[in-house]
Design an enzyme around this catalytic site. Structure first.
Site, PDB file in Angstrom:
ATOM      1  N   ALA A  73       0.775  -1.204  -0.058  1.00 41.05           N
ATOM      2  CA  ALA A  73       0.047  -0.221  -0.043  1.00 41.05           C
ATOM      3  C   ALA A  73       0.896   1.226  -0.329  1.00 41.05           C
ATOM      4  O   ALA A  73       2.187   1.310   0.549  1.00 41.05           O
ATOM      5  CB  ALA A  73      -0.898  -0.293   1.261  1.00 41.05           C
ATOM      6  N   GLY A 118       0.852  -5.668   0.480  1.00 40.08           N
ATOM      7  CA  GLY A 118      -0.236  -5.993  -0.730  1.00 40.08           C
ATOM      8  C   GLY A 118       0.475  -6.306  -1.745  1.00 40.08           C
ATOM      9  O   GLY A 118       0.169  -6.738  -2.865  1.00 40.08           O
ATOM     10  N   GLU A 121       0.864  -9.895  -1.680  1.00 38.95           N
ATOM     11  CA  GLU A 121      -0.819 -10.500  -1.732  1.00 38.95           C
ATOM     12  C   GLU A 121      -1.030 -10.337  -3.497  1.00 38.95           C
ATOM     13  O   GLU A 121      -1.722 -11.335  -3.867  1.00 38.95           O
ATOM     14  CB  GLU A 121      -1.759  -9.555  -1.228  1.00 38.95           C
ATOM     15  CG  GLU A 121      -1.613  -9.701   0.396  1.00 38.95           C
ATOM     16  CD  GLU A 121      -2.491  -8.976   1.160  1.00 38.95           C
ATOM     17  OE1 GLU A 121      -3.395  -9.489   1.884  1.00 38.95           O
ATOM     18  OE2 GLU A 121      -2.141  -7.652   1.017  1.00 38.95           O
ATOM     19  N   GLU A 141       1.759  -6.192   7.808  1.00 39.38           N
ATOM     20  CA  GLU A 141       0.763  -5.510   8.141  1.00 39.38           C
ATOM     21  C   GLU A 141       0.661  -4.975   9.468  1.00 39.38           C
ATOM     22  O   GLU A 141       0.378  -4.000   9.817  1.00 39.38           O
ATOM     23  CB  GLU A 141      -0.565  -5.554   7.212  1.00 39.38           C
ATOM     24  CG  GLU A 141      -0.670  -5.721   5.749  1.00 39.38           C
ATOM     25  CD  GLU A 141      -0.227  -6.597   5.125  1.00 39.38           C
ATOM     26  OE1 GLU A 141      -0.404  -6.777   3.645  1.00 39.38           O
ATOM     27  OE2 GLU A 141       0.638  -7.563   5.653  1.00 39.38           O
TER      28      GLU A 141
END
Length: 267
Positions: A73, A118, A121, A141
């Site tokens: 992010a 992310g 991910e 995270e």
């Protein structure tokens, strides 16, 4: 090779004479491909175009940054967010991860350098992860007060088991390439600097197969995962029926018997 841009930071490149291999390129080098709202929208748009193109047989997710696949992010953008801003952004970021996960064709991630949060991910949303020795992966995270929200809490246990995923997510630790391969966090370890080359080579091999068969096989793999055996076998049977009476099946059998390469009709 042809290229189409989606916004400023995402591109799709088509490889080979038929363009059956599509390279989905993360191209925000100044931010190490950090996922902003705008970038998330572009990823979603690019994946929608790929999903709707029946000439695509395999997708490879790559990065133009020399030291990072994607760092997750965009925390600089989020630092200015109010709670309302973050809530408004959520549908866009979730849509981007879902769009990669739901690509109807085989997908590969080409990972070097950092693939964190992310970023990892996005790789987890692919079917196969090819990494080089510089890769560092992880879901950190909880160290910044959130949890993996791009599928990490669901996709990582499916790869490595519940206990190992819990340990990695709860500690947020970063895992270097060799250990990542041993733990099953990545699938292939290429030579340094060769992750993209190896991923594209694997994609080319995959894309030589029946387009109908590839889509059906991926559907069966994804829909059957996590179900009981009987349900999974029913999923497989339904997918088999979509290919058994197809032009690709007829051509595959004919080519085998005639000792020639198949020319897939793709239907």
């Amino acid at each position: 090779m042809t290229e189409r841009r989606f916004g400023e930071w995402v591109a799709v490149r088509r490889h080979g004479d038929a363009g059956r291999v599509a390279e989905l390129v993360l191209d925000r080098p100044k931010a190490m491909n950090a996922i902003s709202t705008e970038m998330a929208r572009a990823v979603t748009e690019a994946c929608a175009a790929l999903a709707g193109d029946v000439s695509v047989s395999c997708v490879v997710l790559t990065s133009t940054h020399e030291r990072a696949f994607c760092v997750g992010a965009d925390l600089k953008e989020r630092n200015s967010f109010t709670d309302a801003d973050l809530a408004r952004q959520r549908p866009y970021t979730r849509a981007a991860y879902t769009a990669v996960l739901e690509l109807p064709v085989p997908s590969l991630a080409s990972v070097h350098g950092f693939a964190l949060g992310g970023g990892y991910e996005l790789a987890l949303a692919c079917d196969v992860i090819v990494a080089d020795p510089t890769a560092v992966v992880g879901l950190p995270e909880v160290t910044v007060g959130v949890i993996p929200g791009g599928g990490g809490t669901q996709l990582l246990p499916r790869r490595v088991g519940a206990a190992r995923a819990a340990q990695l997510i709860f500690t947020g630790r970063r895992v270097p390439a060799a250990e990542a391969l041993a733990l099953g966090l990545v699938d292939v370890l290429a030579e340094e600097g060769q992750d993209r080359v190896e991923a594209l080579a694997l994609a080319t091999r995959i894309a030589a197969n029946s387009p109908v068969g590839l889509r059906a096989a991926k559907r069966a793999l994804r829909l059957g995962q996590g179900t009981d055996l009987r349900t999974g076998l029913d999923v497989e049977d339904a997918a088999w029926r979509t290919v058994a009476f197809s032009g690709d099946r007829a051509e595959g059998v004919a080519a085998f018997n005639e000792k020639r390469d198949p020319v897939w009709p793709g239907e």
